[in-house]
Design an enzyme around this catalytic site. Structure first.
Site, PDB file in Angstrom:
ATOM      1  N   CYS A   1       0.841  -1.200   0.000  1.00  0.00           N
ATOM      2  CA  CYS A   1       0.000   0.000   0.000  1.00  0.00           C
ATOM      3  C   CYS A   1       0.882   1.258   0.000  1.00  0.00           C
ATOM      4  O   CYS A   1       1.614   1.484  -0.951  1.00  0.00           O
ATOM      5  CB  CYS A   1      -0.986  -0.030   1.157  1.00  0.00           C
ATOM      6  SG  CYS A   1      -2.360   1.155   0.949  1.00  0.00           S
TER       7      CYS A   1
ATOM      8  N   HIS B   1      -3.625  -5.057  -0.383  1.00  0.00           N
ATOM      9  CA  HIS B   1      -3.125  -5.585   0.882  1.00  0.00           C
ATOM     10  C   HIS B   1      -3.098  -7.119   0.833  1.00  0.00           C
ATOM     11  O   HIS B   1      -4.134  -7.756   0.999  1.00  0.00           O
ATOM     12  CB  HIS B   1      -4.025  -5.135   2.037  1.00  0.00           C
ATOM     13  CG  HIS B   1      -3.908  -3.690   2.367  1.00  0.00           C
ATOM     14  ND1 HIS B   1      -3.018  -3.222   3.317  1.00  0.00           N
ATOM     15  CD2 HIS B   1      -4.545  -2.605   1.876  1.00  0.00           C
ATOM     16  CE1 HIS B   1      -3.130  -1.905   3.391  1.00  0.00           C
ATOM     17  NE2 HIS B   1      -4.041  -1.503   2.523  1.00  0.00           N
TER      18      HIS B   1
ATOM     19  N   GLU C   1      -2.051  -9.093   3.054  1.00  0.00           N
ATOM     20  CA  GLU C   1      -2.421  -9.617   4.369  1.00  0.00           C
ATOM     21  C   GLU C   1      -3.928  -9.661   4.581  1.00  0.00           C
ATOM     22  O   GLU C   1      -4.403 -10.288   5.525  1.00  0.00           O
ATOM     23  CB  GLU C   1      -1.750  -8.789   5.479  1.00  0.00           C
ATOM     24  CG  GLU C   1      -2.371  -7.440   5.773  1.00  0.00           C
ATOM     25  CD  GLU C   1      -1.975  -6.331   4.817  1.00  0.00           C
ATOM     26  OE1 GLU C   1      -2.302  -5.166   5.096  1.00  0.00           O
ATOM     27  OE2 GLU C   1      -1.332  -6.632   3.777  1.00  0.00           O
TER      28      GLU C   1
END
Length: 217
Positions: A89, A197, A199
Site C-alpha cells: 500500500c 493488501h 495480508e
C-alpha cells in the site's frame, strides 16, 4: 533459517501482516525468523524486508524518517545489498520519486514516477477505491506464480485514493480496473510493491507472501 522483518514505524496493519506472513511460511513449510521491528539494526541484518503503510504519503515518509537510521538502512539493504523487498500500500507508494498527496513529498525514487490521485472515468465510482478487485497481469513476475489472475481469477483487497504511476511502463507488473487503469503492482530487480493488501487478500495474498518468501531475484 531466513530472517524476515516487517518494519514498524507507526503505520500499517502490523498484526495482520505478521500473522499472514507467518501463516504463509508455516503452510509452505518454510523456516522463518519473522520479526516486527522499529530497530534499524534488525533491518540491516534481515534477509527479506517488508514495509507496510496506511494513511497519507507524507505522514508515512515522516514516520519512517523519525525512526533513527531507518531511511539509510533501507537504502543500503535494498539498493546496495539487494535484499528482497516488499512494499505494501503506502509502503509501495514510497518507492516512487514523489507523492502528490497534500503537496509534494519526496519518495525513495526506487521506481521513477509519481503517486497521484485515482481519476475514474465513471463519476459514480467513489474515492477512496475500497473493496475487492481482480488483477490483470502486465508482465511476468515470480510473486504472481501459481495465482489465478484475470477477470475470472482471485480477488485482492484495495483501500486507497492514490496510486503509483511509473514513468517506465515496464515497472508495472499488474493493474486493476476502477473506472480507469489503476496500478496494482510494481517492481524491478529485487524490489516489488503491491497497492492491494496481501495480508487481507485471503488465498491470493497468502500465495503472494509465500512466493515472496521463496523469491530469489
Amino acid at each position: 533459517m531466513q530472517r524476515v522483518v516487517i518494519i514498524d514505524y507507526g503505520s500499517g496493519n502490523l498484526h495482520s501482516a505478521n500473522k499472514s506472513v507467518q501463516r504463509a511460511a508455516n503452510e509452505a513449510g518454510l523456516e522463518t525468523d519473522l520479526r516486527v521491528t522499529a530497530d534499524a539494526k534488525e533491518v540491516k541484518q534481515a534477509d527479506r524486508i517488508i514495509l507496510p503503510g496506511v494513511g497519507a504519503f507524507a505522514d508515512c515518509k515522516s514516520g519512517l524518517a523519525a525512526v533513527p537510521g531507518m531511511l539509510d538502512v533501507l537504502q543500503d539493504a535494498v539498493i546496495e545489498r539487494q535484499r528482497p523487498f516488499l512494499g505494501i500500500c503506502v509502503g509501495m507508494q514510497l518507492m516512487a520519486t514523489r507523492g502528490l498527496e497534500f503537496g509534494e513529498t519526496p519518495g525513495f525514487d526506487w521506481i521513477t514516477g509519481d503517486v497521484a490521485a485515482i481519476e475514474p472515468d465513471d463519476p459514480p465510482l467513489k474515492i477512496p477505491h475500497m473493496g475487492w478487485n481482480t488483477l490483470k497481469q502486465l508482465s511476468d513476475h515470480a510473486l504472481l506464480n501459481g495465482i489465478e489472475l484475470g477477470p475470472d481469477g482471485l480477488h485482492a483487497y484495495f483501500v486507497h485514493s492514490f496510486h503509483l504511476q511509473p514513468r517506465d511502463a515496464g515497472a508495472r507488473i499488474a493493474m486493476t480496473d476502477y473506472g480507469a487503469e489503476v496500478t496494482a503492482m510494481v517492481g524491478r530487480d529485487n524490489m516489488v510493491g503491491t497497492q492491494f493488501h496481501p495480508e487481507k487478500s485471503q488465498k491470493l495474498g497468502l500465495k503472494l507472501l509465500e512466493n515472496f518468501l521463496r523469491w530469489q531475484p
